[in-house]
Write a protein that holds these residues in place. Structure first.
Motif, PDB file in Angstrom:
ATOM      1  N   ILE A  58       0.868  -1.176   0.000  1.00  0.00           N
ATOM      2  CA  ILE A  58       0.000   0.000   0.000  1.00  0.00           C
ATOM      3  C   ILE A  58       0.907   1.229   0.000  1.00  0.00           C
ATOM      4  O   ILE A  58       2.120   1.106   0.214  1.00  0.00           O
ATOM      5  CB  ILE A  58      -0.985  -0.013   1.190  1.00  0.00           C
ATOM      6  N   ILE A  87      -6.717  -2.289  -5.919  1.00  0.00           N
ATOM      7  CA  ILE A  87      -7.014  -3.712  -6.033  1.00  0.00           C
ATOM      8  C   ILE A  87      -8.333  -3.879  -6.770  1.00  0.00           C
ATOM      9  O   ILE A  87      -9.319  -3.222  -6.439  1.00  0.00           O
ATOM     10  CB  ILE A  87      -7.134  -4.366  -4.644  1.00  0.00           C
ATOM     11  N   HIS A 101     -10.836  -1.091  -5.624  1.00  0.00           N
ATOM     12  CA  HIS A 101     -10.570  -0.338  -4.393  1.00  0.00           C
ATOM     13  C   HIS A 101      -9.296   0.459  -4.648  1.00  0.00           C
ATOM     14  O   HIS A 101      -8.203  -0.087  -4.662  1.00  0.00           O
ATOM     15  CB  HIS A 101     -10.382  -1.300  -3.214  1.00  0.00           C
ATOM     16  N   TRP A 276      -5.069 -14.520  -6.030  1.00  0.00           N
ATOM     17  CA  TRP A 276      -4.400 -13.255  -6.350  1.00  0.00           C
ATOM     18  C   TRP A 276      -3.603 -13.375  -7.637  1.00  0.00           C
ATOM     19  O   TRP A 276      -3.182 -14.454  -8.028  1.00  0.00           O
ATOM     20  CB  TRP A 276      -3.501 -12.797  -5.203  1.00  0.00           C
ATOM     21  N   GLU A 348      -5.683  -7.385   1.455  1.00  0.00           N
ATOM     22  CA  GLU A 348      -5.519  -5.944   1.261  1.00  0.00           C
ATOM     23  C   GLU A 348      -4.054  -5.503   1.374  1.00  0.00           C
ATOM     24  O   GLU A 348      -3.761  -4.341   1.655  1.00  0.00           O
ATOM     25  CB  GLU A 348      -6.390  -5.168   2.245  1.00  0.00           C
ATOM     26  N   SER A 349      -3.142  -6.446   1.167  1.00  0.00           N
ATOM     27  CA  SER A 349      -1.703  -6.132   1.098  1.00  0.00           C
ATOM     28  C   SER A 349      -1.209  -5.430   2.356  1.00  0.00           C
ATOM     29  O   SER A 349      -0.464  -4.439   2.281  1.00  0.00           O
ATOM     30  CB  SER A 349      -1.408  -5.266  -0.133  1.00  0.00           C
ATOM     31  N   THR A 350      -1.588  -5.948   3.523  1.00  0.00           N
ATOM     32  CA  THR A 350      -1.259  -5.263   4.771  1.00  0.00           C
ATOM     33  C   THR A 350      -0.026  -5.819   5.474  1.00  0.00           C
ATOM     34  O   THR A 350       0.448  -5.198   6.435  1.00  0.00           O
ATOM     35  CB  THR A 350      -2.446  -5.341   5.745  1.00  0.00           C
ATOM     36  N   ILE A 394     -10.833  -6.637   6.692  1.00  0.00           N
ATOM     37  CA  ILE A 394     -10.773  -7.839   5.855  1.00  0.00           C
ATOM     38  C   ILE A 394     -12.038  -8.678   6.021  1.00  0.00           C
ATOM     39  O   ILE A 394     -12.600  -9.175   5.034  1.00  0.00           O
ATOM     40  CB  ILE A 394      -9.513  -8.654   6.180  1.00  0.00           C
ATOM     41  N   HIS A 397     -15.054  -7.833   3.784  1.00  0.00           N
ATOM     42  CA  HIS A 397     -15.076  -8.326   2.401  1.00  0.00           C
ATOM     43  C   HIS A 397     -15.828  -9.651   2.288  1.00  0.00           C
ATOM     44  O   HIS A 397     -16.512  -9.902   1.292  1.00  0.00           O
ATOM     45  CB  HIS A 397     -13.651  -8.528   1.882  1.00  0.00           C
ATOM     46  N   PHE A 448      -6.821   1.885   7.342  1.00  0.00           N
ATOM     47  CA  PHE A 448      -7.651   2.234   6.196  1.00  0.00           C
ATOM     48  C   PHE A 448      -8.592   3.387   6.552  1.00  0.00           C
ATOM     49  O   PHE A 448      -9.305   3.341   7.552  1.00  0.00           O
ATOM     50  CB  PHE A 448      -8.445   1.013   5.725  1.00  0.00           C
ATOM     51  N   SER A 452     -11.411   4.161   1.631  1.00  0.00           N
ATOM     52  CA  SER A 452     -11.276   2.704   1.487  1.00  0.00           C
ATOM     53  C   SER A 452     -12.545   1.997   1.942  1.00  0.00           C
ATOM     54  O   SER A 452     -13.011   1.042   1.298  1.00  0.00           O
ATOM     55  CB  SER A 452     -10.075   2.201   2.295  1.00  0.00           C
ATOM     56  N   ILE A 456     -15.263  -0.374  -0.419  1.00  0.00           N
ATOM     57  CA  ILE A 456     -15.749  -1.717  -0.143  1.00  0.00           C
ATOM     58  C   ILE A 456     -17.260  -1.722   0.055  1.00  0.00           C
ATOM     59  O   ILE A 456     -17.975  -2.576  -0.495  1.00  0.00           O
ATOM     60  CB  ILE A 456     -15.026  -2.308   1.078  1.00  0.00           C
TER      61      ILE A 456
END
Length: 516
Positions: A58, A87, A101, A276, A348-350, A394, A397, A448, A452, A456
């Motif tokens: 991010i 994403i 997103h 992914w 979410e690439s956290t 997360i 989602h 977030f 963001s 979502i």
């Protein structure tokens, strides 16, 4: 300040484990304490591999490496990187659905009222325009375009941010170079024993397979899922979140890739989880994150491999994990970073971002050798809150999916379970206030921000029951015209922007040698 016999300042930091977490910590802390009499030693074994899956980030990663004097172009070239505007979620709402997103804002606020209220009224009037049409970041991503953001944006419609897709092993190598240039000492060895002090159970030293012993004041555990220090030595404990986050395995595989790389991460809903796809300059990263309660490893492999029509560079690698966090990120004189501190799936690439924030908290609350409990407690509270806030984002989602249930639509029952499961009270409160009033709840230590959450909520068609009544004061025709003008302004910029592949070709080459 003159040193005395009573000097309690930290003099030796020992980082256990290399990889992304270890070398990010070493590079950042070495730079932060550049003029301080603090020694930093990193112990890693070249015989032990790293997970090395995380390839998406991010935007905070850019601030992280810029603080060490590296430019975006430096990192793109060194890591085979590409640009990430957000994403793209495929089939998550229901089969055939797709939304982005983005890292950026939506529309323009007017008269102190947030843009989404005007968008909601326009929907009530029958104009159901996707919210992404009001976001430059989302619109650029959808069009496969990329440019760097304006340093002086003329309006909020021009505000967006970006991150990177990169080869994680090459990024760790870059961080190692920065760290060692700054004076970090690396020891290539396996740890055979962790030695605790008898009087208080603090870590005193680690024994190596070379016969050497490394002592330290502060130990940072970057040993991955194993948690060599934080768990095996200190028995800290773990909080399991698998009742909310069902996925506990992943298959990862690299492939050759085809065509120009898109400026976004693709995540696609699958029968028992999600897949992914991450574009790099020299290859693509692919993976299937799934629940072992809802499918087998063999079925998951068939889904993953069957979805790829390009040459695979190796056999898919299986990773098992337990979603959750250590009960304490900081225990005695040991701080856990990265996978050693806990794991939330990479949706979410956290993962890398949580490494960054962990390092920042170490700087903010850097102790002396007394390790004052109030400092340790504050670090742990901040870490707990941040992990829980990311967890809730997360979970949203999964909870919000509208994928059809059985028979036929949800053969494993995974998505139906996620939609019907109970969720944390902190998340339920956010959803309830959003649905009732279009209100965003903002907690302390959240990664977030409101755009963001809007992305979502809107992407999953989880919309408020009403909008701010003040927007009824706008004439319907004027409101429609004003929002149409916003969309036009975004579309004009997108049309004039070059393709992402052209940007990479012009600025981010030469192509690096792929990591082994």
């Amino acid at each position: 300040m003159q040193e005395t016999a009573q000097d309690r300042r930290i003099r030796d930091i020992v980082i256990v484990g290399g990889g992304t977490a270890g070398w990010m910590a070493a590079a950042s802390l070495r730079r932060h304490f550049a003029s301080a009499p603090i020694n930093i030693t990193l112990v890693e074994s070249s015989e032990i591999g790293t997970i090395g899956v995380g390839e998406a980030t991010i935007p905070t990663i850019r601030r992280f490496y810029q603080a060490m004097g590296l430019s975006d172009i430096d990192v793109l070239r060194a890591t085979g990187g590409t640009c990430k505007l957000g994403i793209r979620f495929n089939d998550w709402l229901k089969p055939g659905s797709s939304f982005v997103h983005p890292f950026g804002l939506y529309g323009q606020d007017l008269n102190g009222v947030a843009f989404h209220h005007y968008w909601m009224r326009l929907r009530a009037l029958g104009e159901k325009v996707p919210v992404g049409d009001y976001s430059l970041g989302a619109s650029l991503a959808a069009a496969g375009k990329f440019t760097t953001p304006s340093r002086d944006p003329p309006s909020s419609l021009s505000v967006f941010d970006w991150a990177l897709h990169f080869d994680a092993s090459l990024f760790a190598k870059l961080m190692r170079q920065v760290a060692e240039q700054g004076g970090v000492r690396r020891i290539d060895a396996r740890i055979t024993k962790v030695n605790l002090r008898g009087e208080d159970g603090f870590i005193e030293s680690v024994d190596l397979d070379t016969g050497a012993t490394v002592t330290g004041d502060l130990f940072i555990d970057c040993s991955g899922f194993r948690g060599l220090l934080i768990e095996e030595a200190l028995h800290t404990g773990y909080e399991d979140w698998s009742h909310w986050l069902l996925c506990d395995r992943a298959l990862a595989v690299q492939s050759e890739g085809k065509g120009d790389p898109p400026p976004y991460t693709d995540v696609t809903a699958r029968p028992a989880g999600w897949q992914w796809r991450i574009p790099l300059q020299h290859r693509y990263g692919n993976g299937y994150v799934y629940s072992s309660r809802h499918t087998t490893d063999e079925e998951a492999r068939a889904v993953l491999v069957g979805s790829l029509d390009e040459r695979l560079l190796h056999e898919p690698r299986r990773i098992t994990f337990n979603p959750g966090r250590r009960l304490k990120a900081w225990n005695k004189n040991c701080i856990a970073l990265g996978l050693a501190s806990g794991f939330l799936e990479p949706l979410e690439s956290t993962s890398i971002a949580l490494i960054e924030t962990g390092i920042e908290k170490i700087k903010l609350l850097f102790p002396n050798r007394d390790f004052d409990p109030c400092v340790v407690d504050e670090f742990n509270e901040m870490s707990r809150l941040e992990f829980e806030r990311v967890r809730d984002f997360i979970i949203l989602h999964y909870k919000a999916n509208q994928r059809p249930g059985t028979p036929g639509g949800d053969p494993t029952g995974f998505w139906t379970h996620c939609r019907e499961m109970s969720i944390p009270d902190t998340l339920q409160k956010k959803i309830d206030l959003w649905k009732a009033r279009g209100h965003f709840v903002r907690y302390r230590w959240e990664m977030f921000s409101q755009p963001s959450w809007l992305a979502i909520y809107a992407g999953f068609e989880m919309l408020p029951e009403s909008y701010d009544p003040s927007v009824d004061g706008f004439d319907a025709g004027q409101l429609s015209g004003a929002l149409a003008e916003m969309r036009r302004a975004v579309a004009e910029v997108v049309a004039a922007t070059p393709a992402h592949g052209d940007f990479i070709e012009q600025y981010a080459r030469p192509r690096p040698v792929a990591a082994e």
